[in-house]
Design a protein around this motif. Structure first.
Motif, short mmCIF file in Angstrom:
data_model
loop_
_atom_site.label_atom_id
_atom_site.label_comp_id
_atom_site.label_asym_id
_atom_site.label_seq_id
_atom_site.Cartn_x
_atom_site.Cartn_y
_atom_site.Cartn_z
N LEU A 171 2.83 3.87 11.94
CA LEU A 171 4.20 3.94 11.24
C LEU A 171 5.19 4.09 12.51
O LEU A 171 6.23 3.39 12.68
CB LEU A 171 4.06 5.22 10.30
CG LEU A 171 5.63 5.35 9.86
CD1 LEU A 171 6.14 4.56 8.87
CD2 LEU A 171 5.67 6.81 8.87
N PRO A 225 8.52 9.43 4.58
CA PRO A 225 7.05 8.96 4.73
C PRO A 225 6.28 9.88 5.75
O PRO A 225 5.11 10.20 5.71
CB PRO A 225 7.03 7.65 5.31
CG PRO A 225 8.66 7.58 5.74
CD PRO A 225 9.35 8.44 5.06
N VAL A 251 1.21 4.87 -0.36
CA VAL A 251 2.39 5.01 0.27
C VAL A 251 2.25 4.35 1.68
O VAL A 251 3.50 3.37 2.15
CB VAL A 251 3.04 6.18 -0.06
CG1 VAL A 251 4.41 6.17 0.84
CG2 VAL A 251 3.47 6.41 -1.34
N VAL A 255 4.22 1.21 3.49
CA VAL A 255 5.58 1.42 4.26
C VAL A 255 5.10 0.41 5.74
O VAL A 255 5.95 -0.32 6.33
CB VAL A 255 5.67 2.74 4.64
CG1 VAL A 255 6.79 2.94 5.78
CG2 VAL A 255 6.36 3.16 3.40
N ASN A 256 3.70 0.56 6.10
CA ASN A 256 3.36 0.04 7.46
C ASN A 256 3.41 -1.37 7.27
O ASN A 256 3.57 -2.32 8.06
CB ASN A 256 2.20 0.36 7.80
CG ASN A 256 2.19 1.85 8.54
OD1 ASN A 256 3.03 2.34 8.85
ND2 ASN A 256 0.92 2.79 8.56
#
Length: 275
Positions: A171, A225, A251, A255-256
């Protein structure tokens, strides 16, 4: 007479010479990035470990006296996993946000654009090197915390330590790469570090349990996050978490994937990279 080999063959126009994945080039770029930060490992690996240990000492002395417990665990053991993964994430961001930006500032960005590497291969190599630095920092931090009195950093769920450590490092590597693409000078990267990364890190539940907050602040924390990284990584060591582990894992993966796609699109278009 000619000095060229008689069996020389050329690919037809439009046919790639290196089909599929250029593993050699990908490996070369990855090794270059790893060697870059490893040459100054005292600064890039061990210094963050000592700094993180000082955080542990200061917060333990200031807030952990009198046998204070959080979520049923000693305060020092509660904050230790969060400090480890926070150090990993910050150094992953620092590494990824430097590469392309330094190339733009020094006029060597052509070294990333000219080799026969696809956009995906460049992204994977840069992110992979940043994650490698994060893993080394995490291991160094864990190593210096291991003999510290009153701190238990022996994992209970190794899969959670690995998954959330990798997801958190990826991330911040992707965020760092986006910063490196966008920024025109080092001040821009410093601004992202100071006004985005640092606040999200400190408000992620590293030093406190989110369950003790007001409902509104709990909702804000669940939109961060970084919170899922801290909570899931802590679960790997303590067996307790502030949020559902499966939710956090999904999640972070989502997101990544979004950030990886965004990095790919911007780099493929050459936004603020190609003149």
């Amino acid at each position: 007479m000619t000095d060229q080999p008689q069996n020389t063959s050329f690919s037809p126009p439009g046919v790639p010479v290196l089909p599929m994945v250029n593993w050699g080039g990908l490996r070369a770029l990855y090794v270059k990035e790893v060697r870059r930060f490893f040459k100054v490992q005292l600064q890039t690996v061990w210094a963050p470990a000592i700094t993180t240990l000082l955080y542990l000492v200061i917060f333990t002395v200031a807030l952990g006296r009198g046998g204070r417990e959080v979520m049923g665990h000693p305060f020092a053991s509660f904050i230790a996993p969060g400090l480890i993964v926070m150090g990993m994430m910050q150094n992953a961001f620092a590494n990824a946000s430097f590469s392309l930006l330094a190339g733009k500032m020094q006029g060597t960005i052509i070294d990333y654009l000219m080799p026969p590497l696809s956009t995906a291969e460049v992204v994977v190599a840069l992110v992979g090197a940043s994650v490698s630095r994060a893993i080394l920092v995490g291991f160094a931090v864990w190593l210096v915390m291991l003999p510290w009195p009153g701190v238990n950093v022996m994992p209970e769920h190794m899969w959670a330590v690995i998954w959330f450590g990798l997801m958190g490092s990826t991330l911040l590597s992707l965020l760092g790469l986006l910063t490196s693409i966008w920024a025109d000078k080092f001040d821009h990267a410093a601004a992202v570090t100071n006004f985005v990364i640092a606040p999200l890190s400190l408000l992620s539940g590293t030093f406190y349990s989110v369950d003790s907050l007001h409902a509104g602040f709990q909702a804000a924390s669940h939109a961060n996050p970084f919170f899922y990284v801290i909570s899931g990584f802590r679960y790997g060591f303590l067996g307790d978490a502030d949020s559902p582990i499966l939710t956090g894992a999904i999640v972070l993966l989502a997101v990544n994937l979004v950030l990886g796609w965004l990095c790919y699109v911007l780099l493929a278009k050459g936004w603020k990279v190609k003149s």
